[in-house]
Design a protein around this motif. Sequence first.
Motif, PDB file in Angstrom:
ATOM      1  N   ASN A 124     -75.180 -65.147 -38.990  1.00 46.02           N
ATOM      2  CA  ASN A 124     -74.319 -64.714 -40.105  1.00 46.02           C
ATOM      3  C   ASN A 124     -72.828 -64.625 -39.796  1.00 46.02           C
ATOM      4  OD1 ASN A 124     -76.518 -64.405 -41.917  1.00 46.02           O
ATOM      5  ND2 ASN A 124     -77.059 -62.500 -40.887  1.00 46.02           N
ATOM      6  N   HIS A 125     -72.416 -64.978 -38.560  1.00 47.77           N
ATOM      7  CA  HIS A 125     -70.994 -64.902 -38.208  1.00 47.77           C
ATOM      8  C   HIS A 125     -70.513 -66.150 -37.480  1.00 47.77           C
ATOM      9  CE1 HIS A 125     -72.244 -60.714 -38.843  1.00 47.77           C
ATOM     10  NE2 HIS A 125     -71.004 -60.501 -39.225  1.00 47.77           N
ATOM     11  N   GLY A 126     -71.243 -67.246 -37.609  1.00 42.98           N
ATOM     12  CA  GLY A 126     -70.828 -68.498 -36.962  1.00 42.98           C
ATOM     13  C   GLY A 126     -70.787 -68.345 -35.447  1.00 42.98           C
ATOM     14  N   ILE A 127     -69.824 -69.034 -34.815  1.00 39.72           N
ATOM     15  CA  ILE A 127     -69.676 -68.954 -33.360  1.00 39.72           C
ATOM     16  C   ILE A 127     -68.922 -67.674 -32.998  1.00 39.72           C
ATOM     17  CG2 ILE A 127     -68.554 -70.020 -31.353  1.00 39.72           C
ATOM     18  CD1 ILE A 127     -70.932 -71.628 -32.225  1.00 39.72           C
ATOM     19  N   VAL A 128     -69.494 -66.890 -32.074  1.00 41.23           N
ATOM     20  CA  VAL A 128     -68.845 -65.656 -31.624  1.00 41.23           C
ATOM     21  C   VAL A 128     -68.724 -65.705 -30.107  1.00 41.23           C
ATOM     22  CG1 VAL A 128     -69.089 -63.140 -31.415  1.00 41.23           C
ATOM     23  CG2 VAL A 128     -69.747 -64.274 -33.557  1.00 41.23           C
ATOM     24  N   THR A 142     -72.951 -76.094 -31.882  1.00 48.13           N
ATOM     25  CA  THR A 142     -71.665 -75.437 -31.634  1.00 48.13           C
ATOM     26  C   THR A 142     -70.521 -76.201 -32.290  1.00 48.13           C
ATOM     27  OG1 THR A 142     -72.548 -74.812 -29.488  1.00 48.13           O
ATOM     28  CG2 THR A 142     -70.210 -74.471 -29.800  1.00 48.13           C
ATOM     29  N   HIS A 143     -70.595 -77.537 -32.228  1.00 48.28           N
ATOM     30  CA  HIS A 143     -69.543 -78.361 -32.825  1.00 48.28           C
ATOM     31  C   HIS A 143     -69.563 -78.284 -34.347  1.00 48.28           C
ATOM     32  CE1 HIS A 143     -67.596 -80.573 -29.573  1.00 48.28           C
ATOM     33  NE2 HIS A 143     -68.714 -80.327 -28.916  1.00 48.28           N
ATOM     34  N   ILE A 144     -70.763 -78.195 -34.917  1.00 50.64           N
ATOM     35  CA  ILE A 144     -70.878 -78.209 -36.373  1.00 50.64           C
ATOM     36  C   ILE A 144     -70.589 -76.822 -36.966  1.00 50.64           C
ATOM     37  CG2 ILE A 144     -72.538 -78.505 -38.272  1.00 50.64           C
ATOM     38  CD1 ILE A 144     -73.678 -80.876 -36.739  1.00 50.64           C
ATOM     39  N   ALA A 145     -70.959 -75.772 -36.222  1.00 46.35           N
ATOM     40  CA  ALA A 145     -70.784 -74.405 -36.734  1.00 46.35           C
ATOM     41  C   ALA A 145     -69.312 -74.048 -36.850  1.00 46.35           C
ATOM     42  CB  ALA A 145     -71.470 -73.424 -35.794  1.00 46.35           C
ATOM     43  N   GLY A 146     -69.007 -73.238 -37.822  1.00 43.67           N
ATOM     44  CA  GLY A 146     -67.652 -72.716 -37.955  1.00 43.67           C
ATOM     45  C   GLY A 146     -67.662 -71.249 -37.576  1.00 43.67           C
ATOM     46  N   LEU A 147     -66.797 -70.485 -38.208  1.00 48.06           N
ATOM     47  CA  LEU A 147     -66.749 -69.054 -37.947  1.00 48.06           C
ATOM     48  C   LEU A 147     -67.382 -68.295 -39.100  1.00 48.06           C
ATOM     49  CD1 LEU A 147     -63.113 -68.874 -36.516  1.00 48.06           C
ATOM     50  CD2 LEU A 147     -65.252 -68.876 -35.233  1.00 48.06           C
ATOM     51  N   GLU A 148     -67.988 -69.040 -40.009  1.00 48.29           N
ATOM     52  CA  GLU A 148     -68.596 -68.425 -41.192  1.00 48.29           C
ATOM     53  C   GLU A 148     -70.103 -68.322 -41.020  1.00 48.29           C
ATOM     54  OE1 GLU A 148     -66.626 -67.481 -43.755  1.00 48.29           O
ATOM     55  OE2 GLU A 148     -64.931 -68.152 -42.516  1.00 48.29           O
ATOM     56  N   LYS A 149     -70.671 -67.542 -41.893  1.00 45.70           N
ATOM     57  CA  LYS A 149     -72.122 -67.393 -41.980  1.00 45.70           C
ATOM     58  C   LYS A 149     -72.763 -68.759 -42.280  1.00 45.70           C
ATOM     59  CE  LYS A 149     -74.943 -65.117 -45.511  1.00 45.70           C
ATOM     60  NZ  LYS A 149     -75.391 -63.746 -45.480  1.00 45.70           N
ATOM     61  N   ASP A 150     -73.768 -69.149 -41.502  1.00 45.79           N
ATOM     62  CA  ASP A 150     -74.469 -70.412 -41.760  1.00 45.79           C
ATOM     63  C   ASP A 150     -75.939 -70.277 -41.339  1.00 45.79           C
ATOM     64  OD1 ASP A 150     -75.330 -72.989 -42.168  1.00 45.79           O
ATOM     65  OD2 ASP A 150     -73.602 -73.947 -41.199  1.00 45.79           O
ATOM     66  N   PRO A 151     -76.710 -69.483 -42.115  1.00 43.51           N
ATOM     67  CA  PRO A 151     -78.113 -69.262 -41.745  1.00 43.51           C
ATOM     68  C   PRO A 151     -78.912 -70.560 -41.648  1.00 43.51           C
ATOM     69  CG  PRO A 151     -77.493 -67.895 -43.632  1.00 43.51           C
ATOM     70  CD  PRO A 151     -76.352 -68.822 -43.371  1.00 43.51           C
TER      71      PRO A 151
END
Length: 242
Positions: A31-35, A103-112
């Motif tokens: 729910n928080h993308g990459i942290v 990791t490359h596709i994920a942003g900093l947003e929620k992406d279940p």
Amino acid sequence: MRRESFRDRALVVKTYDFGEADRIIVLLTRNHGIVRGVAKGVRRSKSRFGSRLQLFVELDVQLYPSRKLSTISGADTVAYYASGIIEDFTRYSCASAILEIATHIAGLEKDPHLFEETTRALKNIQDSAEPVLDLDEFMLRAMNHAGWAPSLFDCASCGRPGPHTAFNPGAGGAVCLYCRQAGSIAVPAETLHMMWLVANGHTARIPLEHPEQQSTIHRLTTAHLQWHIERKLPTLAVLDQA
Ligand SMILES: [Zn+2]
């Protein structure tokens, strides 16, 4: 302003040592993308949760957010995918590539959805006889989710219905005779059809007696992904040499 701590599901995608006793952990969260978080003191003592912060483990983590680096204050294991993966080189390479691509596709947003696709792929690879095919399926599904999946039937340039016999990542996938430009890869129509089956969850219908077809599917899928990510993924390069 002090921000509230939160819990989230997470997969460890990278770790590196930091300072004398700390470890930086890069997490793909639901729910928080990459942290990026620091796990303090985990290398010094027998930390209760430090040993759980490894690759291929799904965690429930407690995080204190900060602008630069969050603090990981707790982690419980939800699912352990490492068995079956860490003792097999091809599975390990494919599973590592999956984490890197996510990791490359994920942003900093929620992406279940991306999180579920990633855990699903790791679970599939654990006892897979064809881990490269599982990796290809993940890549195609992840690209579809990201909105830049290759066209595998209609011409990506003019929309002319297939089957076609050339593929061009820059054009967006299959290309017809009229749109075939320099740099297009000649590919049998049947192979593009197999790739369509992989992309649409019919991996079980791929004939395994044609390894050259499988390696073409992997080459085209990787070429399309790399063109879009615009940099070569080190893990995929290792796999190509294997
Ligand atoms: Zn065309």
